[in-house]
Design a protein around this motif. Structure first.
Motif, PDB file in Angstrom:
ATOM      1  N   ARG A   1      -7.477  22.893 -50.195  1.00  0.00           N
ATOM      2  CA  ARG A   1      -7.639  21.545 -49.790  1.00  0.00           C
ATOM      3  C   ARG A   1      -8.638  21.110 -50.440  1.00  0.00           C
ATOM      4  NH1 ARG A   1      -3.420  19.195 -47.147  1.00  0.00           N
ATOM      5  NH2 ARG A   1      -2.339  20.247 -45.387  1.00  0.00           N
TER       6      ARG A   1
ATOM      7  N   TRP B   1      -3.814  18.369 -50.533  1.00  0.00           N
ATOM      8  CA  TRP B   1      -3.596  19.827 -50.808  1.00  0.00           C
ATOM      9  C   TRP B   1      -3.414  20.050 -52.073  1.00  0.00           C
ATOM     10  CZ3 TRP B   1       2.264  21.905 -51.054  1.00  0.00           C
ATOM     11  CH2 TRP B   1       2.164  22.990 -51.568  1.00  0.00           C
TER      12      TRP B   1
ATOM     13  N   SER C   1      -8.260  25.924 -46.227  1.00  0.00           N
ATOM     14  CA  SER C   1      -8.023  25.227 -44.894  1.00  0.00           C
ATOM     15  C   SER C   1      -6.812  25.803 -44.073  1.00  0.00           C
ATOM     16  CB  SER C   1      -7.668  23.783 -45.196  1.00  0.00           C
ATOM     17  OG  SER C   1      -7.096  23.184 -44.072  1.00  0.00           O
TER      18      SER C   1
ATOM     19  N   THR D   1      -4.995  24.042 -41.875  1.00  0.00           N
ATOM     20  CA  THR D   1      -4.200  22.762 -41.262  1.00  0.00           C
ATOM     21  C   THR D   1      -3.137  22.397 -42.198  1.00  0.00           C
ATOM     22  OG1 THR D   1      -5.906  21.255 -42.090  1.00  0.00           O
ATOM     23  CG2 THR D   1      -6.346  22.141 -40.196  1.00  0.00           C
ATOM     24  N   ASP D   2      -2.028  22.236 -41.627  1.00  0.00           N
ATOM     25  CA  ASP D   2      -1.084  21.859 -42.320  1.00  0.00           C
ATOM     26  C   ASP D   2       0.088  21.540 -41.457  1.00  0.00           C
ATOM     27  OD1 ASP D   2       0.291  21.562 -45.349  1.00  0.00           O
ATOM     28  OD2 ASP D   2       1.848  22.296 -44.017  1.00  0.00           O
ATOM     29  N   GLU D   3       0.516  20.333 -41.227  1.00  0.00           N
ATOM     30  CA  GLU D   3       1.591  19.816 -40.420  1.00  0.00           C
ATOM     31  C   GLU D   3       2.844  20.537 -40.279  1.00  0.00           C
ATOM     32  OE1 GLU D   3       1.674  17.264 -43.870  1.00  0.00           O
ATOM     33  OE2 GLU D   3       0.033  17.808 -42.438  1.00  0.00           O
ATOM     34  N   ARG D   4       3.319  20.994 -41.726  1.00  0.00           N
ATOM     35  CA  ARG D   4       4.611  21.615 -41.900  1.00  0.00           C
ATOM     36  C   ARG D   4       4.169  23.050 -41.606  1.00  0.00           C
ATOM     37  NH1 ARG D   4       3.830  20.324 -48.212  1.00  0.00           N
ATOM     38  NH2 ARG D   4       2.079  20.939 -47.446  1.00  0.00           N
TER      39      ARG D   4
ATOM     40  N   GLN E   1       2.211  24.659 -39.387  1.00  0.00           N
ATOM     41  CA  GLN E   1       1.686  24.713 -37.985  1.00  0.00           C
ATOM     42  C   GLN E   1       2.581  25.159 -36.954  1.00  0.00           C
ATOM     43  OE1 GLN E   1      -1.940  24.824 -37.648  1.00  0.00           O
ATOM     44  NE2 GLN E   1      -1.395  25.897 -35.645  1.00  0.00           N
ATOM     45  N   PRO E   2       3.733  24.363 -36.778  1.00  0.00           N
ATOM     46  CA  PRO E   2       4.621  24.674 -35.768  1.00  0.00           C
ATOM     47  C   PRO E   2       5.160  26.196 -35.720  1.00  0.00           C
ATOM     48  CG  PRO E   2       5.077  22.660 -36.695  1.00  0.00           C
ATOM     49  CD  PRO E   2       4.199  23.358 -37.420  1.00  0.00           C
TER      50      PRO E   2
END
Length: 177
Positions: A41, A48, A99, A101-104, A106-107
């Motif tokens: 990122r 990204w 990085s 972090t990534d909302e896609r 992470q789960p």
């Protein structure tokens, strides 16, 4: 390459080449937990940089996926050092950095990977510039994602793949499923 420590991609084209070179390694990820990931990122805005490899950590195995040009795919194993700073970008206005972090993605961290498949793009009704390009699909109990060629960069898509993808389960790479 790209100032990324350890990144020496070998870009391959086509289902047969990817299956031969990486099919067994990808299939062996099944049963392992996704323990983390890394994306590049830009420090200034957090965007990204999809040209850089997507790194996935599975219980001690690091898979490195990078699409390039219209149909080339490189899959690397345990070569990229995501703790090292990305170099050679000092003259640009934005600085890239690793990085986690990534909302896609992470789960999926902490979940056990059930299966990996290769997805081959073949629209049924028309010729498409993306014909034959490959995506790597990761299937978990609670969902799935795939890393695809977005025509000279990576894309990360969550959920079922588009109907124009033909799924090839690893171990049977030449037979669609």
């Amino acid at each position: 390459m790209m100032g990324i420590s350890g990144f020496e991609p070998t870009f391959l084209v086509g289902l047969e080449a990817i299956c031969e070179e990486h099919g067994p390694g990808l299939a062996a990820l099944g049963g392992r937990r996704l323990t983390g990931f890394a994306l590049v990122r830009f420090v200034e805005d957090g965007d990204w940089f999809a040209d850089c490899p997507v790194i996935l950590h599975f219980d001690g195995i690091q898979a490195e996926i990078c699409h390039w040009k219209l149909d080339e795919l490189s899959i690397g194993w345990n070569t990229i050092d995501t703790t090292a700073a990305i170099s050679g970008w000092e003259y640009l206005e934005q600085m890239p950095a690793w990085s986690d972090t990534d909302e896609r993605l992470q789960p999926f961290v902490g979940q056990e990977l059930r299966e990996v498949a290769l997805l081959e793009w073949w629209p049924s009704s028309r010729h498409d510039l993306a014909d034959g390009t490959l995506a790597v699909e990761f299937i978990f109990d609670t969902g799935r994602f795939h890393i695809a060629n977005a025509l000279d960069e990576n894309s990360i898509d969550i959920g079922e793949a588009h109907a124009n993808f033909v799924r090839h389960r690893l171990g049977r790479c030449t037979q669609p499923n």
